[in-house]
Design a protein around this motif. Sequence first.
Motif, PDB file in Angstrom:
ATOM      1  N   LEU A 192       6.398   3.393  -3.384  1.00  0.00           N
ATOM      2  CA  LEU A 192       5.344   3.655  -4.361  1.00  0.00           C
ATOM      3  C   LEU A 192       5.764   4.785  -5.299  1.00  0.00           C
ATOM      4  CD1 LEU A 192       2.048   3.532  -2.245  1.00  0.00           C
ATOM      5  CD2 LEU A 192       2.884   1.829  -3.859  1.00  0.00           C
ATOM      6  N   THR A 193       5.485   4.610  -6.580  1.00  0.00           N
ATOM      7  CA  THR A 193       5.773   5.663  -7.545  1.00  0.00           C
ATOM      8  C   THR A 193       4.608   6.644  -7.609  1.00  0.00           C
ATOM      9  OG1 THR A 193       4.753   4.497  -9.400  1.00  0.00           O
ATOM     10  CG2 THR A 193       7.066   3.986  -8.912  1.00  0.00           C
ATOM     11  N   LYS A 194       4.844   7.793  -8.227  1.00  0.00           N
ATOM     12  CA  LYS A 194       3.774   8.782  -8.380  1.00  0.00           C
ATOM     13  C   LYS A 194       2.618   8.211  -9.196  1.00  0.00           C
ATOM     14  CE  LYS A 194       6.673  12.929  -8.028  1.00  0.00           C
ATOM     15  NZ  LYS A 194       7.140  14.165  -8.722  1.00  0.00           N
ATOM     16  N   GLN A 195       2.956   7.405 -10.211  1.00  0.00           N
ATOM     17  CA  GLN A 195       1.906   6.814 -11.042  1.00  0.00           C
ATOM     18  C   GLN A 195       1.054   5.837 -10.244  1.00  0.00           C
ATOM     19  OE1 GLN A 195       5.109   6.996 -11.773  1.00  0.00           O
ATOM     20  NE2 GLN A 195       5.461   7.608 -13.920  1.00  0.00           N
ATOM     21  N   GLU A 196       1.693   5.063  -9.369  1.00  0.00           N
ATOM     22  CA  GLU A 196       0.954   4.094  -8.552  1.00  0.00           C
ATOM     23  C   GLU A 196       0.027   4.801  -7.571  1.00  0.00           C
ATOM     24  OE1 GLU A 196       4.525   0.762  -8.839  1.00  0.00           O
ATOM     25  OE2 GLU A 196       4.289   1.992  -7.029  1.00  0.00           O
ATOM     26  N   VAL A 197       0.528   5.858  -6.943  1.00  0.00           N
ATOM     27  CA  VAL A 197      -0.311   6.622  -6.011  1.00  0.00           C
ATOM     28  C   VAL A 197      -1.489   7.244  -6.752  1.00  0.00           C
ATOM     29  CG1 VAL A 197      -0.400   8.628  -4.484  1.00  0.00           C
ATOM     30  CG2 VAL A 197       1.572   7.082  -4.401  1.00  0.00           C
ATOM     31  N   ALA A 198      -1.225   7.777  -7.939  1.00  0.00           N
ATOM     32  CA  ALA A 198      -2.297   8.401  -8.720  1.00  0.00           C
ATOM     33  C   ALA A 198      -3.370   7.379  -9.086  1.00  0.00           C
ATOM     34  CB  ALA A 198      -1.718   9.043  -9.979  1.00  0.00           C
ATOM     35  N   THR A 222      -1.967  -0.427 -18.415  1.00  0.00           N
ATOM     36  CA  THR A 222      -0.957   0.284 -17.622  1.00  0.00           C
ATOM     37  C   THR A 222      -1.525   0.703 -16.275  1.00  0.00           C
ATOM     38  OG1 THR A 222       0.146   1.098 -19.615  1.00  0.00           O
ATOM     39  CG2 THR A 222       0.568   2.293 -17.566  1.00  0.00           C
ATOM     40  N   ALA A 223      -2.765   1.187 -16.283  1.00  0.00           N
ATOM     41  CA  ALA A 223      -3.413   1.572 -15.022  1.00  0.00           C
ATOM     42  C   ALA A 223      -3.535   0.361 -14.101  1.00  0.00           C
ATOM     43  CB  ALA A 223      -4.787   2.168 -15.305  1.00  0.00           C
ATOM     44  N   ARG A 224      -3.964  -0.754 -14.666  1.00  0.00           N
ATOM     45  CA  ARG A 224      -4.106  -1.978 -13.869  1.00  0.00           C
ATOM     46  C   ARG A 224      -2.745  -2.434 -13.338  1.00  0.00           C
ATOM     47  NH1 ARG A 224      -6.973  -4.250 -17.143  1.00  0.00           N
ATOM     48  NH2 ARG A 224      -5.427  -5.396 -18.372  1.00  0.00           N
ATOM     49  N   PHE A 225      -1.711  -2.302 -14.161  1.00  0.00           N
ATOM     50  CA  PHE A 225      -0.353  -2.679 -13.760  1.00  0.00           C
ATOM     51  C   PHE A 225       0.104  -1.866 -12.545  1.00  0.00           C
ATOM     52  CE2 PHE A 225       4.225  -1.746 -14.111  1.00  0.00           C
ATOM     53  CZ  PHE A 225       4.753  -3.031 -14.002  1.00  0.00           C
ATOM     54  N   HIS A 226      -0.157  -0.561 -12.562  1.00  0.00           N
ATOM     55  CA  HIS A 226       0.255   0.298 -11.443  1.00  0.00           C
ATOM     56  C   HIS A 226      -0.494  -0.070 -10.157  1.00  0.00           C
ATOM     57  CE1 HIS A 226       2.945   2.691 -13.745  1.00  0.00           C
ATOM     58  NE2 HIS A 226       2.024   3.335 -14.450  1.00  0.00           N
ATOM     59  N   ASN A 229       0.922  -3.283  -8.807  1.00  0.00           N
ATOM     60  CA  ASN A 229       2.213  -3.025  -8.171  1.00  0.00           C
ATOM     61  C   ASN A 229       2.029  -2.417  -6.785  1.00  0.00           C
ATOM     62  OD1 ASN A 229       4.008  -4.043 -10.009  1.00  0.00           O
ATOM     63  ND2 ASN A 229       4.441  -2.091 -11.010  1.00  0.00           N
ATOM     64  N   ALA A 230       1.095  -1.472  -6.679  1.00  0.00           N
ATOM     65  CA  ALA A 230       0.819  -0.847  -5.384  1.00  0.00           C
ATOM     66  C   ALA A 230       0.317  -1.887  -4.386  1.00  0.00           C
ATOM     67  CB  ALA A 230      -0.210   0.274  -5.550  1.00  0.00           C
ATOM     68  N   ALA A 231      -0.546  -2.794  -4.847  1.00  0.00           N
ATOM     69  CA  ALA A 231      -1.067  -3.848  -3.973  1.00  0.00           C
ATOM     70  C   ALA A 231       0.071  -4.721  -3.445  1.00  0.00           C
ATOM     71  CB  ALA A 231      -2.087  -4.698  -4.728  1.00  0.00           C
ATOM     72  N   ARG A 232       0.988  -5.077  -4.332  1.00  0.00           N
ATOM     73  CA  ARG A 232       2.116  -5.917  -3.916  1.00  0.00           C
ATOM     74  C   ARG A 232       2.980  -5.198  -2.887  1.00  0.00           C
ATOM     75  NH1 ARG A 232       7.016  -5.651  -5.710  1.00  0.00           N
ATOM     76  NH2 ARG A 232       6.403  -4.472  -7.574  1.00  0.00           N
ATOM     77  N   LYS A 233       3.261  -3.922  -3.112  1.00  0.00           N
ATOM     78  CA  LYS A 233       4.119  -3.166  -2.199  1.00  0.00           C
ATOM     79  C   LYS A 233       3.458  -2.934  -0.839  1.00  0.00           C
ATOM     80  CE  LYS A 233       6.546  -0.759  -5.940  1.00  0.00           C
ATOM     81  NZ  LYS A 233       6.789   0.540  -6.621  1.00  0.00           N
ATOM     82  N   LEU A 234       2.122  -2.852  -0.822  1.00  0.00           N
ATOM     83  CA  LEU A 234       1.397  -2.618   0.429  1.00  0.00           C
ATOM     84  C   LEU A 234       0.934  -3.918   1.082  1.00  0.00           C
ATOM     85  CD1 LEU A 234      -0.779   0.461  -0.620  1.00  0.00           C
ATOM     86  CD2 LEU A 234       1.319   0.463   0.747  1.00  0.00           C
ATOM     87  N   ARG A 239      -7.879  -5.237  -4.829  1.00  0.00           N
ATOM     88  CA  ARG A 239      -7.953  -3.819  -5.186  1.00  0.00           C
ATOM     89  C   ARG A 239      -8.590  -3.021  -4.043  1.00  0.00           C
ATOM     90  NH1 ARG A 239      -8.551  -1.754 -10.684  1.00  0.00           N
ATOM     91  NH2 ARG A 239      -9.435   0.355 -10.747  1.00  0.00           N
ATOM     92  N   THR A 240      -9.664  -3.589  -3.470  1.00  0.00           N
ATOM     93  CA  THR A 240     -10.358  -2.920  -2.374  1.00  0.00           C
ATOM     94  C   THR A 240      -9.437  -2.707  -1.187  1.00  0.00           C
ATOM     95  OG1 THR A 240     -12.491  -3.860  -3.022  1.00  0.00           O
ATOM     96  CG2 THR A 240     -12.292  -3.086  -0.762  1.00  0.00           C
ATOM     97  N   GLN A 241      -8.665  -3.731  -0.845  1.00  0.00           N
ATOM     98  CA  GLN A 241      -7.781  -3.597   0.307  1.00  0.00           C
ATOM     99  C   GLN A 241      -6.630  -2.641   0.021  1.00  0.00           C
ATOM    100  OE1 GLN A 241      -5.526  -6.962   1.536  1.00  0.00           O
ATOM    101  NE2 GLN A 241      -5.498  -6.344   3.677  1.00  0.00           N
ATOM    102  N   THR A 242      -6.167  -2.606  -1.215  1.00  0.00           N
ATOM    103  CA  THR A 242      -5.117  -1.657  -1.584  1.00  0.00           C
ATOM    104  C   THR A 242      -5.576  -0.228  -1.310  1.00  0.00           C
ATOM    105  OG1 THR A 242      -4.333  -3.145  -3.323  1.00  0.00           O
ATOM    106  CG2 THR A 242      -3.646  -0.842  -3.465  1.00  0.00           C
ATOM    107  N   VAL A 243      -6.800   0.069  -1.707  1.00  0.00           N
ATOM    108  CA  VAL A 243      -7.365   1.397  -1.470  1.00  0.00           C
ATOM    109  C   VAL A 243      -7.492   1.668   0.028  1.00  0.00           C
ATOM    110  CG1 VAL A 243      -9.466   2.776  -1.701  1.00  0.00           C
ATOM    111  CG2 VAL A 243      -8.563   1.542  -3.677  1.00  0.00           C
ATOM    112  N   ALA A 244      -7.976   0.665   0.783  1.00  0.00           N
ATOM    113  CA  ALA A 244      -8.172   0.850   2.225  1.00  0.00           C
ATOM    114  C   ALA A 244      -6.848   1.125   2.934  1.00  0.00           C
ATOM    115  CB  ALA A 244      -8.842  -0.388   2.818  1.00  0.00           C
TER     116      ALA A 244
END
Length: 256
Positions: A192-198, A222-226, A229-234, A239-244
């Motif tokens: 995960l990049t810093k932007q994705e975590v943010a 861009t925010a949606r893109f990050h 990307n985070a969802a794919r990596k996790l 979106r809800t599950q990415t946060v969880a």
Amino acid sequence: MTSKNAKPAIHALRMTQAGDSEVALRAVRDIGDAMGIPTVTVIDDLSSLSSLIGYRRDKPIFESNLPAKFRVTWNRRQYRLNNPVYLACRTESVPFIWRVDAEGWSIPVVIDAAQRRILNFAASFGMTGGICVPIHAPRGHIGCISFIGSAEHDLERILEEWRSTLIVAGVYFMRAHAQPFRQDALDGMRHLTKQEVACVTFAARGMTDKQIAIELDVVPGTARFHIENAARKLSARSRTQTVAIAAQLGLIGSVA
């Protein structure tokens, strides 16, 4: 039967490897049969409301051998989201009994009218009590195995005899089921990049893509893109599950 009858099932659980969820589930059912309580449900993650809503479709919440008519209504009304038995698992660390008697419902949490209706619905199918095994795994992951009985079961005697076996069974089941989920997420977390975590952190606060974009001085796309990307990596599906998942991995604060 005594807990000695569950030795083959415990051995099967002990021998499971990461991803052997179906094998582990069959072993749990065998334990229920040996206990004389064959109706079993297994929930793989109930650590937060988000986890109950956004669970992975390829690693589903298990709801085992319940009557079809019961399951249809249970799922349609989304009773799992406010089931007091599941809620009790978040605060209890050892197997506990839930049931109804002349005094009303007995369960280790205070229940409201809506939760009482959920339990009464279960009772209408003869499910008037049971033994629940909460399972607390690393990084806030919580699951449970619930053996659902009726008035004919001597739950105190059964729990006294089977307590240690049930605790061991819970640990081995979660190892078999949750480890692939954890490893996927841990592998993704490293990339995960810093932007994705943010962006995921701001999403955890309920912010929209537009609000996140203003905060980070980027465009909403861009925010949606990050976040995607985070969802794919996790290995998340929403979106809800990415946060969880991010919360459970310690990347952000709790979002329960």
